[in-house]
Design a protein around this motif. Structure first.
Motif, short mmCIF file in Angstrom:
data_model
loop_
_atom_site.label_atom_id
_atom_site.label_comp_id
_atom_site.label_asym_id
_atom_site.label_seq_id
_atom_site.Cartn_x
_atom_site.Cartn_y
_atom_site.Cartn_z
N THR A 106 40.69 46.60 41.99
CA THR A 106 40.79 45.37 41.80
C THR A 106 39.30 44.90 41.63
N GLY A 107 38.91 43.79 40.47
CA GLY A 107 37.69 43.39 40.54
C GLY A 107 37.34 42.32 41.67
N TYR A 162 52.12 44.62 37.68
CA TYR A 162 50.68 44.89 37.25
C TYR A 162 50.84 44.97 35.62
N ASP A 195 45.39 45.84 31.81
CA ASP A 195 44.44 45.39 33.04
C ASP A 195 43.96 46.29 33.96
N ARG A 207 40.44 47.33 35.85
CA ARG A 207 40.14 47.13 37.04
C ARG A 207 39.82 48.30 37.97
N ASP A 262 35.94 48.34 37.00
CA ASP A 262 35.44 47.55 37.86
C ASP A 262 34.95 47.82 39.45
N THR A 263 36.16 48.46 39.85
CA THR A 263 36.04 49.06 41.40
C THR A 263 35.12 50.31 41.32
#
Ligand code: AQP
Length: 332
Positions: A16-17, A55, A59, A63, A66-67
């Motif tokens: 997740t971000g 989910y 996306d 994510r 991001d992680t």
């Protein structure tokens, strides 16, 4: 199988971000510390776990990046650890199925995280959510990891993976390593700043009580400044002061000292000064991560290269363990 002398560290983190201060203190900080000790230290973004709840596929890919960027920004160095995306190494999924032979329905039914996450809607929960602890056991056992750095909320899952490894060894002969849980001495359970009786959480917490790793300075100061304390004045850690105790833990970690030192420094100071110092500490802790993240995140091709190179190394470590497990179980 008795633990080998060399530590093999393994831990996973959800994509997740919205990684928060609890994730940072309970887990990410321990990863960075572990990469210098682990031979090897193996960390992965557990995208297979994240499909256990609703989910969006497009996306999910974002994510993961991001992680990955947050972990690299926090100090993971792909030259000194093995860092990859879980779904790039097929051994995790295969090992999950093999370990399900020594996991009972009752074991999974007892998992408090499953009960808390599903509440009264249990029948609608995905089978993947129910199976989450088996995948987590596979993640660790397929590397014969000796040590699992996590926050306190994962204690029960690690106990179950130890039991699964023990049962496998009893049933099929000594094959798997029984890993040790490693939770930090201070900060194993960072609490929500607004509701300090519950842990800071990605999905279950309050917005203003959850400090994100990527929050800017102004937001951090606002969230810490409005943290719930209590009606007293003393800066003392005690069970009837969960809000103050949580802030003491956060500052202790940010400064790398013990609780007692914080209590001594703020003896008689009042909550205003104390919260100001906590905000300073959190800003100092997270600002460099946020700045580095801004540099790393745009280069998606570079992030993908890091994850793929890590997956190749991880697959090489997992392959002989999986081969042993398959052979013991009578396959091939
Ligand atoms: N509040 C916390 N304090 C200390 N450690 C924590 N961890 C999570 N919350 C706290 C630890 O962070 C690691 C990574 O967690 P994750 O992102 O893989 O997944 P999670 O456990 O689902 O994260 P959350 O925030 O707890 O999400 P929710 O509440 O939505 O399930 C783990 O090692 C965890 O122990």
């Amino acid at each position: 199988m008795s633990s080998p002398a060399k530590p093999i560290i393994f831990s996973g983190i959800q994509p997740t971000g919205r990684k928060h201060l609890g994730n940072y203190i309970g887990a990410i900080r321990q990863y960075v510390e572990g990469q210098d000790r682990g031979e090897p230290a193996i960390f992965c973004v557990v995208d297979l776990h994240s499909i256990s709840v609703a989910y969006d596929p497009a996306d999910l890919r974002e994510r993961v990046l991001d992680t990955a960027a947050i972990l690299l920004a926090a100090g993971l160095d792909p030259e000194r650890c093995v860092f990859f995306r879980q779904s790039d190494v097929a051994a995790h999924a295969e090992m999950t199925w093999l370990l399900s032979a020594v996991t009972s329905h009752g074991d999974l039914n007892r998992m408090t995280q499953f009960k808390e996450k599903t509440g009264s809607a249990r029948d609608l929960a995905s089978a993947a959510l129910f199976y989450y602890p088996v995948l987590m056991a596979a993640d660790v056992l397929v590397y014969r990891a000796t040590e699992v750095p996590v926050g306190d909320d994962q204690r029960q899952h690690v106990e179950l993976m130890r039991e699964i490894a023990r049962r496998f060894n009893e049933r099929f002969g000594e094959t798997l390593v029984i890993p040790d849980l490693k939770v930090p001495e201070v900060g194993a359970r960072i609490m929500d700043l607004q509701e300090p009786e519950r842990k800071m959480s990605t999905t279950g917490g309050t917005e203003s009580g959850t400090v994100l790793v990527l929050d800017d300075e102004k937001t951090i100061r606002k969230k810490v400044g409005s943290a719930v304390t209590d009606s007293g004045r003393e800066v003392v850690a005690s069970p009837d002061k969960p809000g103050v105790t949580n802030l003491i833990d956060i500052l202790a970690v940010a400064r790398g000292v013990g609780r007692a030192e914080i209590e001594r420094e703020f003896d008689g100071a009042g909550y205003g000064d104390f919260k100001g110092a906590v905000a300073d500490g959190v800003v100092e802790l997270l600002a460099p991560v946020r700045a580095r993240y801004a540099e790393l995140r745009p280069d998606e091709a570079a992030l993908e290269r890091v994850l793929l190179a890590g997956a190749e190394k991880a697959a090489t470590i997992a392959a002989p363990v999986l081969a042993d497990v398959r052979a013991r179980m009578g396959f091939g």
